[in-house]
Scaffold this motif. Structure first.
Motif, PDB file in Angstrom:
ATOM      1  N   GLN A 189     -11.245  31.925  60.490  1.00 32.31           N
ATOM      2  CA  GLN A 189     -11.158  32.679  61.744  1.00 32.31           C
ATOM      3  C   GLN A 189      -9.819  33.405  61.753  1.00 32.31           C
ATOM      4  OE1 GLN A 189     -10.636  30.308  65.350  1.00 32.31           O
ATOM      5  NE2 GLN A 189     -11.930  31.725  66.482  1.00 32.31           N
ATOM      6  N   ILE A 190      -9.798  34.572  62.353  1.00 28.87           N
ATOM      7  CA  ILE A 190      -8.562  35.318  62.536  1.00 28.87           C
ATOM      8  C   ILE A 190      -8.375  35.544  64.034  1.00 28.87           C
ATOM      9  CG2 ILE A 190      -7.333  37.487  62.107  1.00 28.87           C
ATOM     10  CD1 ILE A 190      -9.012  37.705  59.505  1.00 28.87           C
ATOM     11  N   TYR A 234      -0.551  27.963  69.388  1.00 26.75           N
ATOM     12  CA  TYR A 234      -1.472  27.679  68.282  1.00 26.75           C
ATOM     13  C   TYR A 234      -0.882  26.509  67.514  1.00 26.75           C
ATOM     14  CZ  TYR A 234      -3.747  27.781  63.804  1.00 26.75           C
ATOM     15  OH  TYR A 234      -4.434  27.406  62.678  1.00 26.75           O
ATOM     16  N   GLN A 235      -1.748  25.576  67.114  1.00 30.51           N
ATOM     17  CA  GLN A 235      -1.271  24.445  66.324  1.00 30.51           C
ATOM     18  C   GLN A 235      -2.346  23.987  65.359  1.00 30.51           C
ATOM     19  OE1 GLN A 235      -0.255  20.862  68.503  1.00 30.51           O
ATOM     20  NE2 GLN A 235       1.060  20.156  66.837  1.00 30.51           N
ATOM     21  N   GLU A 236      -1.924  23.757  64.103  1.00 27.56           N
ATOM     22  CA  GLU A 236      -2.761  23.107  63.102  1.00 27.56           C
ATOM     23  C   GLU A 236      -2.364  21.643  63.051  1.00 27.56           C
ATOM     24  OE1 GLU A 236      -2.381  25.076  59.316  1.00 27.56           O
ATOM     25  OE2 GLU A 236      -3.211  26.955  60.108  1.00 27.56           O
ATOM     26  N   ILE A 237      -3.294  20.790  62.766  1.00 26.24           N
ATOM     27  CA  ILE A 237      -3.037  19.361  62.704  1.00 26.24           C
ATOM     28  C   ILE A 237      -1.891  19.080  61.717  1.00 26.24           C
ATOM     29  CG2 ILE A 237      -4.753  18.831  60.903  1.00 26.24           C
ATOM     30  CD1 ILE A 237      -4.279  16.706  64.019  1.00 26.24           C
ATOM     31  N   GLY A 238      -0.949  18.273  62.148  1.00 25.67           N
ATOM     32  CA  GLY A 238       0.176  17.892  61.297  1.00 25.67           C
ATOM     33  C   GLY A 238       1.295  18.903  61.218  1.00 25.67           C
ATOM     34  N   GLY A 252       0.461  41.074  69.424  1.00 27.77           N
ATOM     35  CA  GLY A 252       0.795  41.611  68.109  1.00 27.77           C
ATOM     36  C   GLY A 252       0.794  40.562  67.006  1.00 27.77           C
ATOM     37  N   ASP A 253       0.856  39.273  67.358  1.00 22.50           N
ATOM     38  CA  ASP A 253       0.805  38.218  66.344  1.00 22.50           C
ATOM     39  C   ASP A 253      -0.609  38.083  65.800  1.00 22.50           C
ATOM     40  OD1 ASP A 253       3.491  37.630  66.653  1.00 22.50           O
ATOM     41  OD2 ASP A 253       3.138  35.884  67.939  1.00 22.50           O
ATOM     42  N   VAL A 254      -0.707  37.760  64.515  1.00 21.62           N
ATOM     43  CA  VAL A 254      -1.989  37.536  63.853  1.00 21.62           C
ATOM     44  C   VAL A 254      -1.943  36.170  63.198  1.00 21.62           C
ATOM     45  CG1 VAL A 254      -3.577  38.343  62.054  1.00 21.62           C
ATOM     46  CG2 VAL A 254      -2.301  40.007  63.433  1.00 21.62           C
ATOM     47  N   VAL A 255      -2.991  35.382  63.416  1.00 20.57           N
ATOM     48  CA  VAL A 255      -3.071  34.034  62.848  1.00 20.57           C
ATOM     49  C   VAL A 255      -4.338  33.940  62.021  1.00 20.57           C
ATOM     50  CG1 VAL A 255      -3.258  31.566  63.363  1.00 20.57           C
ATOM     51  CG2 VAL A 255      -1.874  33.041  64.845  1.00 20.57           C
ATOM     52  N   TRP A 292      -6.001  23.996  67.397  1.00 19.07           N
ATOM     53  CA  TRP A 292      -6.310  24.375  68.776  1.00 19.07           C
ATOM     54  C   TRP A 292      -5.464  25.578  69.149  1.00 19.07           C
ATOM     55  CZ3 TRP A 292      -2.863  24.583  72.853  1.00 19.07           C
ATOM     56  CH2 TRP A 292      -1.620  23.962  72.665  1.00 19.07           C
ATOM     57  N   HIS A 293      -5.871  26.284  70.219  1.00 19.21           N
ATOM     58  CA  HIS A 293      -5.089  27.410  70.734  1.00 19.21           C
ATOM     59  C   HIS A 293      -5.372  27.580  72.215  1.00 19.21           C
ATOM     60  CE1 HIS A 293      -8.773  29.714  69.329  1.00 19.21           C
ATOM     61  NE2 HIS A 293      -8.643  28.862  68.327  1.00 19.21           N
TER      62      HIS A 293
END
Length: 136
Positions: free
Chosen positions: A62-63, A73-77, A86-89, A98-99
């Motif tokens: 996913q983008i 925004y957070q990824e586990i660990g 303007g940020d892209v994840v 999660w976000h």
């Protein structure tokens, strides 16, 4: 927050209240399908303090393209990232994450995904109020 204020968060259509996925969110979010040909593009708008549960995209990534307000925004660990317009994840497949919005401001992002046969979302536990309130 009223609808007129939420419509000002980004230039993209706010859409309707996201009732289908509401069981996987804390707070209210709004969803507008912008494109469904080849690439799914949705505008997702979160009221202040709204966030989705931890979840995993199986089979495809996913983008997120941030288009208004501020969010998390957070990824586990990993450490939580503050997001702004303007940020892209990029979220790789099989990454638990999660976000959502910061506590005092609405947030909007475009969600892009390629519909691939056999893909699915696994919804996990919520981000608790205790975890969320530690974010600054």
């Amino acid at each position: 927050m009223d609808r007129k204020d939420l419509e000002k968060v980004s230039d993209f259509l706010l859409g309707e209240e996201n009732t289908v996925y509401a069981p996987y969110f804390i707070g209210k979010s709004y969803l507008s399908l912008l494109n469904s040909k080849e690439v799914m593009i949705c505008n997702v708008t979160f009221e202040p303090g709204c966030r989705n549960n931890w979840h995993i995209h199986h089979g495809a990534g996913q983008i997120l393209i941030c288009v208004g307000g501020h969010g998390w925004y957070q990824e586990i660990g990993k450490e939580t990232q503050l997001l702004k317009s303007g940020d892209v994840v990029y979220i790789a497949p099989e990454i638990k994450h999660w976000h959502g919005a910061v506590a005092d401001e609405a947030f909007a992002h475009l969600s892009l995904s390629v519909p691939v046969e056999g893909t699915s979302n696994e919804w996990c536990e919520p981000v608790t109020d205790e975890e969320y309130e530690k974010l600054r």
